[in-house]
Scaffold this active site. Structure first.
Site, PDB file in Angstrom:
ATOM      1  N   THR A 197      22.319 -32.373-108.409  1.00 37.31           N
ATOM      2  CA  THR A 197      21.576 -31.279-109.049  1.00 37.31           C
ATOM      3  C   THR A 197      22.363 -30.576-110.162  1.00 37.31           C
ATOM      4  O   THR A 197      22.155 -29.392-110.404  1.00 37.31           O
ATOM      5  CB  THR A 197      21.131 -30.245-107.988  1.00 37.31           C
ATOM      6  OG1 THR A 197      22.311 -29.711-107.376  1.00 37.31           O
ATOM      7  CG2 THR A 197      20.240 -30.856-106.942  1.00 37.31           C
ATOM      8  N   TYR A 240      27.510 -25.298-111.329  1.00 30.98           N
ATOM      9  CA  TYR A 240      26.361 -25.824-112.076  1.00 30.98           C
ATOM     10  C   TYR A 240      25.419 -24.689-112.470  1.00 30.98           C
ATOM     11  O   TYR A 240      24.775 -24.067-111.614  1.00 30.98           O
ATOM     12  CB  TYR A 240      25.599 -26.876-111.245  1.00 30.98           C
ATOM     13  CG  TYR A 240      26.410 -28.123-110.933  1.00 30.98           C
ATOM     14  CD1 TYR A 240      27.532 -28.475-111.681  1.00 30.98           C
ATOM     15  CD2 TYR A 240      26.048 -28.976-109.895  1.00 30.98           C
ATOM     16  CE1 TYR A 240      28.266 -29.606-111.406  1.00 30.98           C
ATOM     17  CE2 TYR A 240      26.778 -30.125-109.610  1.00 30.98           C
ATOM     18  CZ  TYR A 240      27.886 -30.432-110.366  1.00 30.98           C
ATOM     19  OH  TYR A 240      28.614 -31.564-110.089  1.00 30.98           O
ATOM     20  N   LYS A 251      16.402 -46.087-120.648  1.00 32.57           N
ATOM     21  CA  LYS A 251      15.512 -45.136-121.333  1.00 32.57           C
ATOM     22  C   LYS A 251      16.265 -44.388-122.432  1.00 32.57           C
ATOM     23  O   LYS A 251      15.675 -43.640-123.192  1.00 32.57           O
ATOM     24  CB  LYS A 251      14.955 -44.116-120.330  1.00 32.57           C
ATOM     25  CG  LYS A 251      14.341 -44.731-119.089  1.00 32.57           C
ATOM     26  CD  LYS A 251      12.821 -44.791-119.178  1.00 32.57           C
ATOM     27  CE  LYS A 251      12.192 -45.524-118.005  1.00 32.57           C
ATOM     28  NZ  LYS A 251      12.225 -44.773-116.765  1.00 32.57           N
ATOM     29  N   ARG A 272      26.216 -34.027-123.051  1.00 30.87           N
ATOM     30  CA  ARG A 272      26.336 -35.442-123.406  1.00 30.87           C
ATOM     31  C   ARG A 272      26.518 -35.631-124.907  1.00 30.87           C
ATOM     32  O   ARG A 272      27.071 -36.642-125.341  1.00 30.87           O
ATOM     33  CB  ARG A 272      25.097 -36.212-122.910  1.00 30.87           C
ATOM     34  CG  ARG A 272      25.005 -36.241-121.395  1.00 30.87           C
ATOM     35  CD  ARG A 272      23.706 -36.848-120.907  1.00 30.87           C
ATOM     36  NE  ARG A 272      22.556 -36.005-121.209  1.00 30.87           N
ATOM     37  CZ  ARG A 272      21.322 -36.244-120.773  1.00 30.87           C
ATOM     38  NH1 ARG A 272      21.081 -37.312-120.029  1.00 30.87           N
ATOM     39  NH2 ARG A 272      20.327 -35.439-121.063  1.00 30.87           N
ATOM     40  N   ARG A 307      15.796 -34.973-112.924  1.00 30.10           N
ATOM     41  CA  ARG A 307      15.288 -33.699-113.447  1.00 30.10           C
ATOM     42  C   ARG A 307      13.799 -33.568-113.279  1.00 30.10           C
ATOM     43  O   ARG A 307      13.223 -32.513-113.496  1.00 30.10           O
ATOM     44  CB  ARG A 307      15.615 -33.581-114.933  1.00 30.10           C
ATOM     45  CG  ARG A 307      16.951 -34.141-115.293  1.00 30.10           C
ATOM     46  CD  ARG A 307      17.216 -34.070-116.765  1.00 30.10           C
ATOM     47  NE  ARG A 307      17.287 -32.688-117.196  1.00 30.10           N
ATOM     48  CZ  ARG A 307      17.747 -32.308-118.387  1.00 30.10           C
ATOM     49  NH1 ARG A 307      18.142 -33.209-119.261  1.00 30.10           N
ATOM     50  NH2 ARG A 307      17.780 -31.056-118.719  1.00 30.10           N
ATOM     51  N   GLN A 316      11.479 -39.337-111.908  1.00 27.19           N
ATOM     52  CA  GLN A 316      12.801 -39.976-112.001  1.00 27.19           C
ATOM     53  C   GLN A 316      13.332 -40.332-110.612  1.00 27.19           C
ATOM     54  O   GLN A 316      13.845 -41.429-110.404  1.00 27.19           O
ATOM     55  CB  GLN A 316      13.789 -39.043-112.723  1.00 27.19           C
ATOM     56  CG  GLN A 316      13.484 -38.905-114.209  1.00 27.19           C
ATOM     57  CD  GLN A 316      14.539 -38.108-114.962  1.00 27.19           C
ATOM     58  OE1 GLN A 316      15.205 -37.248-114.394  1.00 27.19           O
ATOM     59  NE2 GLN A 316      14.674 -38.385-116.255  1.00 27.19           N
TER      60      GLN A 316
HETATM   61  N1  LIG Z   1      32.206 -33.881-108.957  1.00 29.32           N
HETATM   62  C1  LIG Z   1      32.021 -33.929-110.247  1.00 29.32           C
HETATM   63  O1  LIG Z   1      32.908 -33.622-111.047  1.00 29.32           O
HETATM   64  C2  LIG Z   1      30.693 -34.413-110.745  1.00 29.32           C
HETATM   65  C3  LIG Z   1      30.536 -34.801-112.093  1.00 29.32           C
HETATM   66  C4  LIG Z   1      29.302 -35.295-112.495  1.00 29.32           C
HETATM   67  C5  LIG Z   1      28.248 -35.385-111.591  1.00 29.32           C
HETATM   68  N2  LIG Z   1      28.414 -34.970-110.292  1.00 29.32           N
HETATM   69  C6  LIG Z   1      27.298 -35.026-109.307  1.00 29.32           C
HETATM   70  O2  LIG Z   1      26.665 -36.278-109.381  1.00 29.32           O
HETATM   71  C7  LIG Z   1      25.269 -36.113-109.700  1.00 29.32           C
HETATM   72  C8  LIG Z   1      24.776 -37.305-110.487  1.00 29.32           C
HETATM   73  O3  LIG Z   1      25.493 -37.475-111.674  1.00 29.32           O
HETATM   74  P1  LIG Z   1      24.858 -37.185-113.100  1.00 29.32           P
HETATM   75  O4  LIG Z   1      23.675 -36.296-112.924  1.00 29.32           O
HETATM   76  O5  LIG Z   1      25.968 -36.767-113.979  1.00 29.32           O
HETATM   77  O6  LIG Z   1      24.463 -38.631-113.631  1.00 29.32           O
HETATM   78  P2  LIG Z   1      23.462 -39.790-113.193  1.00 29.32           P
HETATM   79  O7  LIG Z   1      22.979 -39.618-111.828  1.00 29.32           O
HETATM   80  O8  LIG Z   1      24.161 -41.029-113.569  1.00 29.32           O
HETATM   81  O9  LIG Z   1      22.268 -39.552-114.258  1.00 29.32           O
HETATM   82  C9  LIG Z   1      21.343 -38.531-114.070  1.00 29.32           C
HETATM   83  C10 LIG Z   1      20.494 -38.351-115.336  1.00 29.32           C
HETATM   84  O10 LIG Z   1      19.869 -39.586-115.710  1.00 29.32           O
HETATM   85  C11 LIG Z   1      18.528 -39.340-116.171  1.00 29.32           C
HETATM   86  N3  LIG Z   1      17.651 -40.050-115.221  1.00 29.32           N
HETATM   87  C12 LIG Z   1      17.549 -39.892-113.883  1.00 29.32           C
HETATM   88  N4  LIG Z   1      16.657 -40.729-113.330  1.00 29.32           N
HETATM   89  C13 LIG Z   1      16.181 -41.454-114.339  1.00 29.32           C
HETATM   90  C14 LIG Z   1      15.209 -42.491-114.398  1.00 29.32           C
HETATM   91  N5  LIG Z   1      14.580 -42.920-113.301  1.00 29.32           N
HETATM   92  N6  LIG Z   1      14.926 -43.034-115.619  1.00 29.32           N
HETATM   93  C15 LIG Z   1      15.561 -42.579-116.727  1.00 29.32           C
HETATM   94  N7  LIG Z   1      16.486 -41.600-116.729  1.00 29.32           N
HETATM   95  C16 LIG Z   1      16.791 -41.028-115.534  1.00 29.32           C
HETATM   96  C17 LIG Z   1      18.336 -37.835-116.148  1.00 29.32           C
HETATM   97  O11 LIG Z   1      18.721 -37.279-117.410  1.00 29.32           O
HETATM   98  P3  LIG Z   1      17.755 -37.254-118.686  1.00 29.32           P
HETATM   99  O12 LIG Z   1      16.343 -37.237-118.190  1.00 29.32           O
HETATM  100  O13 LIG Z   1      18.153 -36.024-119.418  1.00 29.32           O
HETATM  101  O14 LIG Z   1      18.130 -38.478-119.471  1.00 29.32           O
HETATM  102  C18 LIG Z   1      19.337 -37.393-115.099  1.00 29.32           C
HETATM  103  O15 LIG Z   1      19.752 -36.056-115.238  1.00 29.32           O
HETATM  104  C19 LIG Z   1      25.244 -34.747-110.442  1.00 29.32           C
HETATM  105  O16 LIG Z   1      23.947 -34.191-110.473  1.00 29.32           O
HETATM  106  C20 LIG Z   1      26.217 -33.973-109.595  1.00 29.32           C
HETATM  107  O17 LIG Z   1      25.614 -33.563-108.382  1.00 29.32           O
HETATM  108  C21 LIG Z   1      29.629 -34.508-109.876  1.00 29.32           C
END
Ligand SMILES: NC(=O)c1ccc[n+]([C@@H]2O[C@H](COP(=O)([O-])OP(=O)(O)OC[C@H]3O[C@@H](n4cnc5c(N)ncnc54)[C@H](OP(=O)(O)O)[C@@H]3O)[C@@H](O)[C@H]2O)c1
Length: 327
Positions: free
Chosen positions: A20, A61, A218, A233, A287, A291
């Site tokens: 999230t 966040y 996408k 990003r 989001r 998705q």
């Molecule tokens: N510990 C840490 O330092 C750290 C760092 C990063 C993340 N995290 C955690 O990991 C979670 C996941 O990582 P993340 O959100 O960075 O990246 P991710 O899961 O690789 O990508 C998520 C993003 O991809 C897009 N998306 C999601 N489903 C989709 C679909 N079905 N088709 C097309 N686009 C889609 C959305 O953005 P758009 O729609 O804007 O393209 C979404 O916000 C975070 O929410 C957080 O809880 C932790």
């Protein structure tokens, strides 16, 4: 949905957890541009309806906003959901940037704030967000152990720690889980971190498996060019030339592999990180409800040896192209 035991804990989590960060919204240097709270709440509820049993958030966040949105989404459904959040990243007073802070009094304050925002009596998994500053990780981890003893937190984990840092805190209190980055484009954990976690029964919940949307098929150059200023990003090298073109070329080359399996590229990215037996689960960001509908079942797809070999070849090609342009 299948569940997996997280390290030595009695938490049994689904292979896809809902992340999230993006739900925290924009208007800050680590935001994802504008985000509608009602859509965020619907996304989380849809994830739970689809069988996902854990939500991952952080105090950092959206300066606490993500935790508040999670609270609204899980209201009346606390029994269905394992809540994981993180501490140790604070915002400067003027809101311009974040910094790591792991002093005991600060984490004691942070946990109360997270419990209040999340509207829960106990946090199931409380993680140190970053090992910053390095010299305070023992103090931060001892504080997590105190919070477990006090019943405010059930289990403790860490994020972004290296093997040396894991070794330093291990003797203080057992580590339930590590949360590192892992995707086809960021594979550093494969050599040392994954074997260490496996040997020490530390659960691994990997973040950004779709590389923040870049691997979903996408993402386009046009979309990247239109990122608002408050989408982090925009300034990330993976989304900038010369890397962007090489990364998008890889995604196109992966497309037939997803297609012949009747799956989406987003699912391929998630199934690929889950192929490693040391990885307990993937934290998948979403989001909008559609998705998470497209990714919630990725954990059920076991990639074939043939698919994995083909992907490895494509990744080697991408790495070679990248080092050639970086020379
Ligand atoms: N510990 C840490 O330092 C750290 C760092 C990063 C993340 N995290 C955690 O990991 C979670 C996941 O990582 P993340 O959100 O960075 O990246 P991710 O899961 O690789 O990508 C998520 C993003 O991809 C897009 N998306 C999601 N489903 C989709 C679909 N079905 N088709 C097309 N686009 C889609 C959305 O953005 P758009 O729609 O804007 O393209 C979404 O916000 C975070 O929410 C957080 O809880 C932790």
């Amino acid at each position: 949905m299948e569940t997996r035991k997280l390290g030595h804990s009695d938490l049994h989590i689904t292979p896809v957890g809902l992340g999230t960060w993006a739900i925290g919204g924009g208007d800050n240097p680590y935001g994802w541009g504008p985000q509608d709270d009602e859509e965020s709440i619907a996304t989380i509820r849809r994830g739970l309806d689809l069988g996902i049993n854990w939500i991952e958030t952080a105090a950092g966040y959206g300066k606490g906003h993500s935790e508040e949105v999670v609270a609204k989404a899980i209201a009346g459904r606390r029994d269905e959901v394992i809540v994981a959040t993180k501490c140790g990243i604070l915002w400067k007073e003027d809101g311009s940037d974040i910094y790591g802070h792991l002093k005991s009094d600060s984490i004691h304050r942070e946990v109360e704030d997270s419990l209040r925002r999340l509207k829960v009596e106990v946090i199931d998994l409380y993680q140190i967000h970053w090992p910053l500053p390095d010299e305070d990780i023992e103090e931060g981890w001892s504080t997590i152990a105190e919070l477990i003893k006090a019943g405010k937190v059930r289990y403790g984990g860490v994020s972004n720690f290296n093997v040396d840092q894991l070794k330093r805190i291990q003797a203080i209190h057992p580590i339930t889980s590590l949360q590192p980055p892992y995707s086809m484009l960021v594979r550093d954990i494969e050599t040392e971190i994954l074997p260490f976690c496996h040997q020490n029964n530390i659960g691994v919940v990997v973040y950004s498996p779709m590389q923040a949307g870049l691997l979903t098929g996408k993402m386009t150059k046009e979309r990247v060019a239109q990122f608002p200023d408050d989408d982090w990003r925009k300034g990330n090298p993976l989304f900038q030339e010369p890397e962007l073109s090489i990364n998008l070329e890889l995604v196109e080359a992966l497309r037939p592999i997803a297609a012949r399996n009747g799956r989406s590229l987003a699912e391929l990215a998630i199934a690929w990180v889950l192929r490693r037996p040391e990885v307990t689960a993937a934290i998948v960001g979403a989001r909008r409800p559609d998705q998470i509908e497209q990714t919630s079942e990725a954990g059920e797809w076991k990639l074939s040896a043939e698919d994995i070999t083909e992907i490895n070849t494509l990744l080697s090609k991408r790495d070679e192209e990248l080092s050639a342009v970086k020379k």
